[in-house]
Scaffold this active site. Structure first.
Site, mmCIF file in Angstrom:
data_model
loop_
_atom_site.group_PDB
_atom_site.id
_atom_site.type_symbol
_atom_site.label_atom_id
_atom_site.label_comp_id
_atom_site.label_asym_id
_atom_site.label_seq_id
_atom_site.Cartn_x
_atom_site.Cartn_y
_atom_site.Cartn_z
ATOM 1 N N CYS A 1 0.808 -1.235 0.000
ATOM 2 C CA CYS A 1 0.000 0.000 0.000
ATOM 3 C C CYS A 1 0.839 1.283 0.000
ATOM 4 C CB CYS A 1 -0.962 -0.009 1.184
ATOM 5 S SG CYS A 1 -0.208 -0.497 2.734
ATOM 6 N N HIS B 1 -3.101 6.187 4.839
ATOM 7 C CA HIS B 1 -1.698 6.357 5.227
ATOM 8 C C HIS B 1 -1.210 7.751 4.812
ATOM 9 C CE1 HIS B 1 -1.649 2.219 6.112
ATOM 10 N NE2 HIS B 1 -0.913 1.732 5.127
#
Ligand code: A2P
Length: 348
Positions: A130, A243
């Site tokens: 990711c 994130h």
């Protein structure tokens, strides 16, 4: 409109699996049949898709017989266990785990960066880590204009990267702390609520954790730049999803700031979020649920004439995982690359 295909989601009850189901529905993916697979624990659980009630099935040897595409997000060992069966059944597996990412013969794809590499798959296509996807989407457009020489990245990674149970654990820990109860970490090794810690994946002899080395190795593979210098520090923070990353880029000559903004403003999958007057830049709460990687605070590095600094936030479950996998699948359909060559992918 493409011919509808038969899809299976392996790990359909997880954080990414749940997002995959929603994206298949919201993007009007050409789907003839959807099979939802998870562990025995979830067998019989009902999930709704396009108004239809679908029952979660446990995985068996025959699960993939009547399937064209498997979107796998059930962890590396589950992908390892079923990859051979999936490929031999003639389906293509888009795998969200790290199990096959660095194998030669397995394309590692971010559609905004290296779509052409997907043409040569042999039944398995890997969806990158990711943090790697989010960084790649934001910096590759700059790399295209002027090659990056070195990347220094620090991540601020949400609980979602460790799955649905980890997200729940943070919520429970927050409640416990606020009511003065003891905190019992189970998924994470340490309390994450009101805390943060360096990513807890295993450490190598140089002191880098696996997550950091994924950013190094996977970025090199996706960019097709085997020598690109990258160093990363990955940190888990008490954010539920999305994130963040602080990225320092070094070029071989100064990168004009206005050009960098212009390039990123037009870059696919990127949204510039910069309000300098109000000191308003990308935040995880703004990135959550969004498809785009939010990029801002682009500035000249005052410590290096050839350096640029930038900050990004991106939804880890979406572009960092499920959305990228669906975009890979859409690419395969659009280019007619879906058929598995069924050749010998080394599946250990
Ligand atoms: P289950 O919910 O039945 O445990 P997350 O990453 O959010 O933790 O989700 C992991 C996903 O992978 C879940 O859907 C989980 O199903 C599934 N899963 C875990 N182990 C297996 C397994 N051995 N076989 C199939 N699915 C699995």
């Amino acid at each position: 409109m493409s011919k509808p295909i038969r899809v299976a989601i392996l790990g359909a009850t997880g954080a990414v699996g749940t997002e995959l189901i929603q994206l298949l529905e919201s993007r009007n993916f050409p789907i003839a049949q959807l099979k939802l697979l998870a562990s025995n624990r979830s067998a019989g659980k009902i999930i709704e898709f396009k108004g239809e009630k679908l029952s979660i099935e446990p995985v068996t040897e025959s699960s993939f017989q009547d399937v064209d595409l498997v979107l796998a997000s059930a962890g590396g060992s589950t992908s390892q266990t079923w990859a051979k069966t999936i490929v031999e059944a003639g389906a293509v597996m888009v795998d969200n785990s790290s199990a096959f990412r660095m194998e030669s013969g397995v394309p590692l794809i971010v559609p905004e960066i290296n779509p052409e590499a997907a043409a040569n798959h042999r039944g398995i296509i890997a969806n990158p880590n990711c943090t790697t996807i989010l960084m790649g989407v934001a910096i590759y457009p700059l790399h295209r204009v002027q090659p990056i020489k070195r990347i220094v990245v620090s991540t601020y990674q949400s609980a979602s990267g460790a799955g649905a149970r980890a997200m729940e654990e943070v919520k429970v820990q927050c409640q416990a702390i606020l009511t003065g109860e003891p905190v019992k970490p189970e998924i994470f090794p340490y309390p994450l609520a009101f805390n943060l810690f360096p990513h807890n994946s295993s450490l190598n002899s140089q002191g880098y954790c696996t997550e950091e080395m994924k950013m190094v190795k996977e970025t090199r593979k996706i960019f097709n730049e085997p020598e690109l210098r990258i160093t990363a520090t990955c940190v888990r923070v008490p954010v539920l999803r999305a994130h963040s990353e602080a990225i320092n880029l070094e070029f071989d000559k100064p990168f004009d700031l206005a050009t960098a903004r212009e390039v990123l403003n037009k870059a696919p999958g990127v949204k510039l979020v910069e309000d300098w007057e109000n000191n308003y830049f990308p935040m995880p709460i703004d990135a959550s649920g969004k498809d785009e990687v939010l990029v801002g605070r682009i500035r000249q590095d005052i410590s290096h004439a050839n350096g640029l600094e930038l900050w990004l936030c991106g939804d880890q479950i979406r572009k960092g995982a499920a959305l990228n996998a669906i975009q890979i699948a859409e690419l395969l359909i659009e280019k007619n690359w879906l058929k598995s060559a069924q050749s010998v992918v080394k599946v250990s």
